[in-house]
Design an enzyme around this catalytic site. Structure first.
Site, PDB file in Angstrom:
ATOM      1  N   ALA A  14     -14.883  -5.182  23.557  1.00 52.38           N
ATOM      2  CA  ALA A  14     -14.557  -6.597  23.695  1.00 52.38           C
ATOM      3  C   ALA A  14     -14.995  -7.422  22.492  1.00 52.38           C
ATOM      4  O   ALA A  14     -14.458  -8.506  22.247  1.00 52.38           O
ATOM      5  CB  ALA A  14     -15.200  -7.153  24.970  1.00 52.38           C
TER       6      ALA A  14
ATOM      7  N   GLU B 239       5.328  33.145  -5.208  1.00 45.49           N
ATOM      8  CA  GLU B 239       5.872  34.419  -5.673  1.00 45.49           C
ATOM      9  C   GLU B 239       5.358  34.781  -7.066  1.00 45.49           C
ATOM     10  O   GLU B 239       4.962  35.930  -7.311  1.00 45.49           O
ATOM     11  CB  GLU B 239       7.414  34.366  -5.701  1.00 45.49           C
ATOM     12  CG  GLU B 239       8.055  34.191  -4.345  1.00 45.49           C
ATOM     13  CD  GLU B 239       8.320  32.729  -3.991  1.00 45.49           C
ATOM     14  OE1 GLU B 239       9.307  32.464  -3.293  1.00 45.49           O
ATOM     15  OE2 GLU B 239       7.518  31.851  -4.424  1.00 45.49           O
TER      16      GLU B 239
ATOM     17  N   LEU C  60       0.218  -1.578  13.522  1.00 49.08           N
ATOM     18  CA  LEU C  60       1.040  -0.594  12.812  1.00 49.08           C
ATOM     19  C   LEU C  60       1.309   0.633  13.688  1.00 49.08           C
ATOM     20  O   LEU C  60       2.419   1.184  13.661  1.00 49.08           O
ATOM     21  CB  LEU C  60       0.353  -0.176  11.512  1.00 49.08           C
ATOM     22  CG  LEU C  60       1.229   0.613  10.524  1.00 49.08           C
ATOM     23  CD1 LEU C  60       2.422  -0.216  10.074  1.00 49.08           C
ATOM     24  CD2 LEU C  60       0.412   1.044   9.310  1.00 49.08           C
TER      25      LEU C  60
ATOM     26  N   GLU D 148      -2.971   6.700  10.549  1.00 52.40           N
ATOM     27  CA  GLU D 148      -4.287   6.367  11.119  1.00 52.40           C
ATOM     28  C   GLU D 148      -4.441   4.865  10.991  1.00 52.40           C
ATOM     29  O   GLU D 148      -4.966   4.375   9.996  1.00 52.40           O
ATOM     30  CB  GLU D 148      -5.409   7.061  10.343  1.00 52.40           C
ATOM     31  CG  GLU D 148      -5.772   8.441  10.796  1.00 52.40           C
ATOM     32  CD  GLU D 148      -7.110   8.876  10.196  1.00 52.40           C
ATOM     33  OE1 GLU D 148      -8.134   8.238  10.509  1.00 52.40           O
ATOM     34  OE2 GLU D 148      -7.112   9.832   9.418  1.00 52.40           O
TER      35      GLU D 148
END
Length: 368
Positions: A164, A53, A301, A296
């Protein structure tokens, strides 16, 4: 009404342009219009200040008197790093304000509109699902204390992230990787695990023309404080900040390495949770002002975050190859039944060279 929607949509698009660049503040857009003519358009500045603003008012100058302001989020009503935007609109002589969504922050919620109304400024709310979607990370941080959490996966058709032999570079092609960099630029933080940091030695930067100097933070979850000082993550620390989320026990056991990391410019966020549970990580990021985080990471994780139920969006890049059981799965170790599995809604998809990208949004479990 049609004109209002047109200019409000313009303000929302302006706000979207700042995604990933304005934390700890949300990216807001503001458009000033008088007699059907556009006077100014602005978004929150990189780093969050000045607000949209005040920037739009500065562009319009004296012409702002009597104008209508279209804003993607309710103007703030509290003194923070800058005076309230609601007061700035009042002081500039704005005649009317149209907003896309209210602000859930208790310092603002309804108070910005009340300030404008008390000053005799007409206030109209045209609730916008687009604005709500764009600002959902800010809303989640304010209401739940954690950021909007998205996950990025790049896999073979059978969901493998390595072959692999453990090789992962590159499963997807150049167009998909470029798209990933554009995706990164729209998040406040990119988060990975120490396993990925050690195996791939990534930079986690945005490497596209015009997007090199983003405001995003790179974060490594390092439970035992194993990140080496010669990691590429540290080599580009002057480009993008690097945070490590680790445990108090790890810092105690590796005090000398913790000191070396800090002296190298790494910011350590130390928690008591030795397991670094996703909820703990996200609460830590939320407390630091992070509203949008992209996970990522490797299988460990990624699986932990998916199992936590806290991931809201999945960005999945798939290469037209099959790697078989020898490859490492992106998500492993889940003990989920069909009845319990989280159902996702495809929100966007496209071909990227020979690869395919799909964005999935979380949804309640569907019933027959």
């Amino acid at each position: 009404m049609r004109e209002d929607q047109h200019f409000l949509d313009h303000a929302i698009r302006m706000g979207a342009q700042g995604m990933g660049r304005t934390w700890p503040n949300p990216s807001v857009g503001c458009v000033l219009v008088k007699d059907g003519q556009l006077l100014a358009a602005a978004r929150s500045a990189d780093g969050g200040r000045p607000h949209a603003e005040t920037q739009a008012l500065a562009i319009a100058g004296a012409a702002a008197r009597g104008a209508t302001a279209y804003v993607s989020l309710e103007p703030c009503a509290h003194h923070g790093g800058t005076p309230p935007c609601a007061q700035a609109l009042i002081d500039a002589g704005i005649a009317r304000v149209v907003i896309a969504t209210t602000d859930p922050d208790p310092r603002v919620s309804g108070k910005g509109m009340a300030m404008l109304d008390d000053a005799g400024i007409a206030v109209t709310t045209l609730t916008s699902p687009t604005a709500t979607h764009d600002l959902r990370g800010f809303f989640r941080r304010v209401t739940e204390g954690i950021p909007h959490t998205a996950m990025k996966l790049a896999t073979s058709l059978d969901g493998r992230i390595t072959d692999a032999q453990g090789a992962s570079q590159w499963i997807t092609g150049a167009p998909a990787r470029a798209h990933t960099h554009r995706l990164r630029a729209r998040f406040d933080a990119i988060l990975t695990g120490i396993g990925t940091a050690l195996a791939d030695d990534p930079e986690l930067t945005v490497r596209l023309p015009g997007l090199h100097h983003t405001h995003g933070v790179r974060i490594v979850c390092d439970r035992k404080l194993r990140l080496p000082l010669n990691s590429k993550l540290l080599r580009v620390i002057d480009v993008q900040p690097l945070w490590l989320v680790t445990s108090a026990l790890a810092v105690e056991q590796a005090a000398s390495h913790a000191t070396d990391l800090r002296e190298a410019g790494v910011i350590l966020h130390v928690v008591e949770d030795e397991a670094l549970a996703p909820a703990t990580i996200l609460r830590t990021l939320g407390a630091e002002g992070i509203s949008r985080v992209l996970v990522e990471a490797g299988s460990t994780l990624s699986t932990a975050f998916w199992a936590s139920g806290l991931v809201e969006t999945l960005h999945w890049y798939r290469a037209p190859i099959v790697l078989g059981d020898g490859g490492k799965p992106a998500i492993a170790g889940l003990d989920t039944t069909l009845g319990d599995a989280q159902r996702l809604i495809p929100a966007a998809q496209m071909a990227l060279g020979v690869d395919h990208y799909t964005c999935y949004e979380s949804a309640p479990c569907l019933q027959d």
